[in-house]
Scaffold this motif. Structure first.
Motif, PDB file in Angstrom:
ATOM      1  N   LYS A  68       0.853  -1.199   0.000  1.00  0.00           N
ATOM      2  CA  LYS A  68       0.000   0.000   0.000  1.00  0.00           C
ATOM      3  C   LYS A  68       0.884   1.244   0.000  1.00  0.00           C
ATOM      4  N   THR A  69       0.494   2.258  -0.779  1.00  0.00           N
ATOM      5  CA  THR A  69       1.173   3.551  -0.681  1.00  0.00           C
ATOM      6  C   THR A  69       0.175   4.556  -0.134  1.00  0.00           C
ATOM      7  N   ILE A  70       0.475   5.070   1.057  1.00  0.00           N
ATOM      8  CA  ILE A  70      -0.471   5.962   1.729  1.00  0.00           C
ATOM      9  C   ILE A  70       0.069   7.387   1.710  1.00  0.00           C
ATOM     10  N   LEU A  71      -0.600   8.234   0.950  1.00  0.00           N
ATOM     11  CA  LEU A  71      -0.203   9.638   0.850  1.00  0.00           C
ATOM     12  C   LEU A  71      -0.912  10.432   1.940  1.00  0.00           C
ATOM     13  N   VAL A  72      -0.138  11.212   2.711  1.00  0.00           N
ATOM     14  CA  VAL A  72      -0.749  12.059   3.744  1.00  0.00           C
ATOM     15  C   VAL A  72      -0.572  13.514   3.332  1.00  0.00           C
ATOM     16  N   THR A  73      -1.665  14.172   2.941  1.00  0.00           N
ATOM     17  CA  THR A  73      -1.592  15.612   2.672  1.00  0.00           C
ATOM     18  C   THR A  73      -1.638  16.321   4.024  1.00  0.00           C
ATOM     19  N   GLY A  74      -1.020  17.488   4.111  1.00  0.00           N
ATOM     20  CA  GLY A  74      -0.939  18.143   5.429  1.00  0.00           C
ATOM     21  C   GLY A  74       0.003  17.369   6.335  1.00  0.00           C
ATOM     22  N   GLY A  75       0.931  16.641   5.716  1.00  0.00           N
ATOM     23  CA  GLY A  75       1.818  15.742   6.453  1.00  0.00           C
ATOM     24  C   GLY A  75       2.857  16.445   7.306  1.00  0.00           C
ATOM     25  N   THR A  76       3.010  17.762   7.123  1.00  0.00           N
ATOM     26  CA  THR A  76       3.991  18.512   7.923  1.00  0.00           C
ATOM     27  C   THR A  76       3.346  19.213   9.119  1.00  0.00           C
ATOM     28  N   GLY A  77       2.024  19.108   9.249  1.00  0.00           N
ATOM     29  CA  GLY A  77       1.325  19.850  10.310  1.00  0.00           C
ATOM     30  C   GLY A  77       1.243  19.093  11.621  1.00  0.00           C
ATOM     31  N   LEU A  78       0.392  19.581  12.499  1.00  0.00           N
ATOM     32  CA  LEU A  78       0.212  18.989  13.833  1.00  0.00           C
ATOM     33  C   LEU A  78      -0.206  17.516  13.745  1.00  0.00           C
ATOM     34  N   VAL A  85       3.480  10.080  -6.883  1.00  0.00           N
ATOM     35  CA  VAL A  85       3.370   9.216  -5.686  1.00  0.00           C
ATOM     36  C   VAL A  85       2.590   7.924  -5.983  1.00  0.00           C
ATOM     37  N   LYS A  86       1.611   8.006  -6.880  1.00  0.00           N
ATOM     38  CA  LYS A  86       0.725   6.869  -7.191  1.00  0.00           C
ATOM     39  C   LYS A  86       0.138   6.236  -5.924  1.00  0.00           C
ATOM     40  N   PRO A  87      -0.595   7.016  -5.137  1.00  0.00           N
ATOM     41  CA  PRO A  87      -1.104   6.475  -3.875  1.00  0.00           C
ATOM     42  C   PRO A  87      -2.212   5.446  -4.090  1.00  0.00           C
ATOM     43  N   THR A  88      -2.254   4.450  -3.193  1.00  0.00           N
ATOM     44  CA  THR A  88      -3.408   3.547  -3.169  1.00  0.00           C
ATOM     45  C   THR A  88      -4.410   4.041  -2.121  1.00  0.00           C
ATOM     46  N   HIS A  89      -3.883   4.746  -1.110  1.00  0.00           N
ATOM     47  CA  HIS A  89      -4.703   5.291  -0.029  1.00  0.00           C
ATOM     48  C   HIS A  89      -4.288   6.733   0.235  1.00  0.00           C
ATOM     49  N   VAL A  90      -5.222   7.548   0.694  1.00  0.00           N
ATOM     50  CA  VAL A  90      -4.891   8.947   1.014  1.00  0.00           C
ATOM     51  C   VAL A  90      -5.486   9.308   2.374  1.00  0.00           C
ATOM     52  N   ILE A  91      -4.668   9.949   3.207  1.00  0.00           N
ATOM     53  CA  ILE A  91      -5.219  10.630   4.386  1.00  0.00           C
ATOM     54  C   ILE A  91      -5.114  12.114   4.063  1.00  0.00           C
ATOM     55  N   HIS A  92      -6.273  12.760   3.937  1.00  0.00           N
ATOM     56  CA  HIS A  92      -6.276  14.155   3.496  1.00  0.00           C
ATOM     57  C   HIS A  92      -6.489  15.091   4.689  1.00  0.00           C
ATOM     58  N   LEU A  93      -5.359  15.702   5.114  1.00  0.00           N
ATOM     59  CA  LEU A  93      -5.407  16.611   6.262  1.00  0.00           C
ATOM     60  C   LEU A  93      -5.223  18.073   5.854  1.00  0.00           C
ATOM     61  N   ALA A  94      -4.626  18.300   4.684  1.00  0.00           N
ATOM     62  CA  ALA A  94      -4.231  19.674   4.335  1.00  0.00           C
ATOM     63  C   ALA A  94      -5.428  20.611   4.382  1.00  0.00           C
ATOM     64  N   ALA A  95      -5.237  21.755   5.040  1.00  0.00           N
ATOM     65  CA  ALA A  95      -6.328  22.730   5.147  1.00  0.00           C
ATOM     66  C   ALA A  95      -5.765  24.035   5.663  1.00  0.00           C
TER      67      ALA A  95
END
Ligand code: NDP
Length: 315
Positions: free
Chosen positions: A2-12, A55-65
């Protein structure tokens, strides 16, 4: 794999997830990619497409905001709405375009209807207008749920959302104006101790809040991305009995930072919503074995992180 992309990955929240997946929650069949705004401006659809291509993610955690405390929201509702709408629309459209299996996006308990019954639960996201102070942020967040239902209905997608209560921990935004209540308080108490002045708290101290430690939230996010299969949102919060007043939060911060001066409440400043008590019943049914870190211990760890990282912390 699995490739899990985390947007907002630099935040809290993103940096807490990074910490747990690199240590206690590590799995060999998962590759995690954390990105911040310097890696890709998600408001820009072409940049977002390039990110997904590479990145070709299979999963995404979308935090960026675009995220901020009460006073920052009050001043910039339009900006909060437009930026967050653009980011969310781009990320979900690209998830669909690139055949992402699961996307977990992030709402917040502060987007629930202002006039409501308590405790708030997952079925109530759209049941009335949000508080005036943050209508821009709130409506943009609510539209994530609309997008998720649309992608499920038209394309059979499993894109979902979680609803955290107030988060705090290492890597928070400790800015005195734009920060949320706890990091701003920690910073103020640090300055008051250093300069030997009183600690001034905005508002009456009476409002009630549920706070979740970023490391606990991170462990929950990991479980959601691995195990939660529903499109309907899921509240990620401590329980109703763990709600504390701002005054209680001030006491915990003052104790952790060992501040011995005066605390003054400026009641001419806005209090925001009095409470927004959320139920974590659905969460506890799903993950009955989950243990939260005690509030005072989590505050202690956050204060320690801030003091040790004062020079480089976001402030
Ligand atoms: P932070 O402000 O700490 O982090 C925000 C993240 O979003 C950063 O990584 C930032 O990148 C990134 N970002 C912002 N704008 C863009 C953009 N245009 N393009 C790409 N990336 C961007 O937020 P939190 O970790 O506190 O919040 C994460 C999520 O949790 C958000 O969706 C928020 O709404 C939600 N949430 C937060 C709560 C809280 O109390 N903090 C409570 C409930 C929900 P960079 O730093 O590199 O600029």
């Amino acid at each position: 794999m699995k490739t899990i992309l985390v947007t907002g990955g630099t935040g809290l929240v993103g940096s807490a997830i990074r910490q747990v997946v690199e240590t206690t929650e590590k799995k060999d069949d998962e590759q995690w990619v954390f990105i911040g705004s310097k890696d890709c401006d998600l408001e820009n659809v072409e940049e977002t497409r390039k990110l997904f291509e590479s990145v070709k993610p299979t999963h995404v955690i979308h935090l960026a905001a675009m995220v901020g405390g009460l006073f920052h929201n009050l001043a910039h509702n339009l900006k909060f709405f437009r930026k967050n709408m653009a980011i969310n629309d781009n990320v979900l459209a690209l998830c669909h375009e690139f055949d992402v299996v699961k996307c977990v996006s992030c709402l917040s308990t502060c987007i629930f209807p202002d006039k409501t019954t308590y405790p708030i639960d997952e079925t109530m996201v759209h049941l009335g207008p949000p508080h005036d102070s943050n209508f821009g942020y709130s409506y943009a967040k609510r539209m994530i749920d609309v997008l998720n239902k649309g992608y499920a209905q038209e394309h059979g997608r499993k894109y979902t959302s979680v609803i955290p209560c107030n988060v705090f921990g290492p890597h928070d935004n400790y800015n005195l104006q734009a920060g949320h209540v706890l990091p701003a308080l920690i910073h103020k108490a640090f300055v008051a101790k250093r300069d030997n002045t009183s600690l001034e708290v905005f508002g009456s101290g009476k409002p009630l809040r549920q706070f979740i430690y970023s490391m606990d939230l991170a462990r929950l996010f990991v479980r959601v991305v691995r195990e939660y299969e529903d499109v309907e949102p899921l509240i990620l919060s401590v329980g109703e009995s763990d709600e504390v007043s701002i005054r209680d939060a001030v006491s915990a911060v003052v104790k952790a930072i060992e501040f011995t001066g005066n605390v003054e409440y400026d009641t001419s400043k806005a209090d925001g919503q009095f409470k927004k008590t959320a139920s974590n019943e659905k969460l506890l049914k799903l993950f009955p074995d989950f243990k939260f870190t005690p509030f005072e211990q989590a505050i202690q760890e956050s204060v320690q992180w801030f003091v040790e990282n004062y020079e480089t912390a976001r402030k």
